[in-house]
Write an enzyme that holds these catalytic residues in place. Structure first.
Site, PDB file in Angstrom:
ATOM      1  N   SER A 294       0.820  -1.214   0.000  1.00 13.64           N
ATOM      2  CA  SER A 294       0.000   0.000   0.000  1.00 13.64           C
ATOM      3  C   SER A 294       0.853   1.263   0.000  1.00 13.64           C
ATOM      4  O   SER A 294       0.450   2.281  -0.550  1.00 13.64           O
ATOM      5  CB  SER A 294      -0.913   0.026   1.224  1.00 13.64           C
ATOM      6  OG  SER A 294      -1.829  -1.030   1.143  1.00 13.64           O
TER       7      SER A 294
ATOM      8  N   HIS B 237      -6.933  -9.632   3.403  1.00 13.23           N
ATOM      9  CA  HIS B 237      -5.767 -10.231   4.066  1.00 13.23           C
ATOM     10  C   HIS B 237      -6.160 -11.427   4.931  1.00 13.23           C
ATOM     11  O   HIS B 237      -5.399 -12.371   5.056  1.00 13.23           O
ATOM     12  CB  HIS B 237      -5.058  -9.198   4.952  1.00 13.23           C
ATOM     13  CG  HIS B 237      -4.129  -8.300   4.203  1.00 13.23           C
ATOM     14  ND1 HIS B 237      -2.947  -8.755   3.674  1.00 13.23           N
ATOM     15  CD2 HIS B 237      -4.203  -6.979   3.900  1.00 13.23           C
ATOM     16  CE1 HIS B 237      -2.321  -7.730   3.079  1.00 13.23           C
ATOM     17  NE2 HIS B 237      -3.065  -6.651   3.191  1.00 13.23           N
TER      18      HIS B 237
ATOM     19  N   ASP C 114      -5.554   0.636  -4.896  1.00 13.56           N
ATOM     20  CA  ASP C 114      -4.087   0.687  -4.914  1.00 13.56           C
ATOM     21  C   ASP C 114      -3.507  -0.662  -5.352  1.00 13.56           C
ATOM     22  O   ASP C 114      -2.395  -0.737  -5.833  1.00 13.56           O
ATOM     23  CB  ASP C 114      -3.514   1.162  -3.568  1.00 13.56           C
ATOM     24  CG  ASP C 114      -4.051   0.410  -2.361  1.00 13.56           C
ATOM     25  OD1 ASP C 114      -4.983  -0.408  -2.526  1.00 13.56           O
ATOM     26  OD2 ASP C 114      -3.543   0.644  -1.265  1.00 13.56           O
ATOM     27  N   HIS C 115      -4.288  -1.736  -5.198  1.00 12.60           N
ATOM     28  CA  HIS C 115      -3.881  -3.098  -5.593  1.00 12.60           C
ATOM     29  C   HIS C 115      -5.026  -4.021  -5.213  1.00 12.60           C
ATOM     30  O   HIS C 115      -5.983  -3.578  -4.583  1.00 12.60           O
ATOM     31  CB  HIS C 115      -2.612  -3.542  -4.852  1.00 12.60           C
ATOM     32  CG  HIS C 115      -2.733  -3.383  -3.368  1.00 12.60           C
ATOM     33  ND1 HIS C 115      -3.496  -4.222  -2.595  1.00 12.60           N
ATOM     34  CD2 HIS C 115      -2.251  -2.432  -2.532  1.00 12.60           C
ATOM     35  CE1 HIS C 115      -3.462  -3.808  -1.346  1.00 12.60           C
ATOM     36  NE2 HIS C 115      -2.720  -2.709  -1.273  1.00 12.60           N
TER      37      HIS C 115
HETATM   38 ZN   LIG Z   1      -2.913  -4.731   2.306  1.00  7.99          ZN
END
Ligand SMILES: [Zn+2]
Length: 411
Positions: free
Chosen positions: A46, A230, A268-269
């Site tokens: 991040s 996550h 961001d991803h």
């Molecule tokens: Zn992350």
């Protein structure tokens, strides 16, 4: 929030029984895709991704801004906006010193986990001695308390009003201000009460009300979509998506009545390698025969009935006198013998985390797949709406988004 998240959300949200799948706000403003790789890794974190989006420069994973020895003096979109007479704001459901919001204001290659160090950068002023921001909403007051001897005193020196009313933002008046939503890290949307689940939406709505009539640059992050990824928790992820989608709807409606505003939405991803469909173990005796026969399916209706994060469910199970009933109350899933045994063994023997088993059961029952507990390198979507939104069409790199925004801010 890679493509699997917005796709899963579309099926999750489609509650009627027809075969036709409804639209979400994301369908209505898709512009293209962008790549997210960092300076030193195909898979970004991040910190590096936020630096790219905030400054147009790629940096190494773990760093906010470029290292000083890169020899480049980077500027962020927020700084340029401020210099050009815009009001500036950051809002996030993480701590406000967390990687994404931080990268818009902190520079110089801070390690991302040094949040107290980053907090100090928020008070590095413009050449005119003014604060770079007018509006900050997020968690993590503790990092400011750590960074400054007397934070209330510091705030006063800068003419900054501090609010501490969680996501209740109604009584905010005037700029500049910081509204702390929590002292530490804020909880997941799915673990909030029904009326408090829409935090990103509320932050967006209130920010737009306060900024009404002024030229502004505002970055809002639905931070916890990533956190649910996550821990491979699909119920958690979809609740965060629901909050985020509502925020995007609010922003989009605002643009409809303010045609000189540009709205960009991206990630961001992506995280977790979320897959809508998972391999079914044909030998898994814990599944019924009918269940084992179904390969091509995903069950959003199972996900929609999950009432808490796997953390909260695991805690309830550990405190429960009746594991079957508790699991059913939180998930609407009836445990089979094997699943029951796995949970009770984990509670007693502590050989495996109860939370991990809870997720495994929900993922197996809903056929949700995950490939990692980290990030992935898949391209993410760019969504755009409003003035100059056409400039963001097609394939780009994440740094291109920043570069185009610099051009627009300097017009
Ligand atoms: Zn992350």
């Amino acid at each position: 929030m890679g493509p699997a998240y917005t796709t899963a959300y579309r099926y999750y949200k489609d509650s009627d029984t027809t075969n036709k799948i409804g639209k979400t706000v994301f369908n209505t403003m898709l512009a293209g895709m962008n790549s997210t790789y960092s300076h030193n890794s195909i898979i970004t974190d991040s910190a590096a991704a936020a630096t790219a989006l905030a400054s147009g420069y790629k940096t190494d994973n773990g760093l906010i801004g470029l290292k000083k020895d890169h020899g480049q003096k980077i500027q962020t979109l927020l700084e340029i906006a401020k210099r050009n007479g815009y009001m500036t704001g950051l809002a996030a459901t993480s701590t406000i010193t967390h990687a994404t919001p931080a990268a818009f204001i902190a520079k110089g290659g801070h390690p991302r986990n040094k949040e107290a160090e980053i907090a100090k950068d928020f008070f590095k002023t413009t050449p005119e001695g003014k604060l770079k921001f007018d509006l900050l909403i997020g968690g993590g007051e503790k990092y400011f308390a750590e960074a400054f001897k007397d934070f209330n005193q510091t705030a006063q020196e800068y003419g900054l009003t501090i609010y501490r009313n969680g996501y209740d933002l109604e009584n905010i008046k005037g700029f500049p201000f910081m509204a702390f939503t929590s002292y530490d890290y804020p909880p997941f949307a799915i673990d909030e009460t029904e009326e408090n689940r829409y935090r990103v939406a509320r932050m967006t709505e209130r920010s737009l009300e306060l900024l009404e009539g002024k030229p502004f640059f505002l970055m809002v992050e639905g931070s916890q979509i990533d956190w649910c990824g996550h821990i491979n928790d699909i119920g958690c992820a979809m609740a965060e998506m629901d909050d985020f989608a509502k925020a995007v709807e609010i922003a989009k409606t605002y643009v409809d009545t303010h045609p000189d505003i540009l709205l960009i939405v991206t990630a961001d991803h992506s995280t977790g390698g979320l897959a809508i469909g998972d391999k079914v173990d044909k030998k898994d005796k814990s599944l019924s025969e009918a269940e084992r026969a179904k390969t091509y399916t995903w069950y959003p209706e199972i996900v929609a009935k999950i009432k808490a994060s796997s953390y909260a469910i695991a805690k309830a199970l550990r405190e429960s006198q009746d594991v079957n009933a508790t699991f059913k109350a939180y998930t609407s899933i009836t445990l089979n013998e094997n699943e029951y045994r796995q949970i009770t063994q984990a509670i007693v023997k502590k050989d495996k985390k109860v939370r991990v088993i809870v997720n495994e059961i929900i993922n197996r029952r809903s056929h949700t797949g995950w490939s990692t507990q980290g990030h992935t390198a898949i391209d993410v979507q760019t969504f755009s709406y409003g003035k100059e939104s056409r400039k963001f069409r097609g394939f780009m790199d994440n740094t291109d988004i920043a570069k185009k925004l610099f051009d627009i801010l300097s017009e």
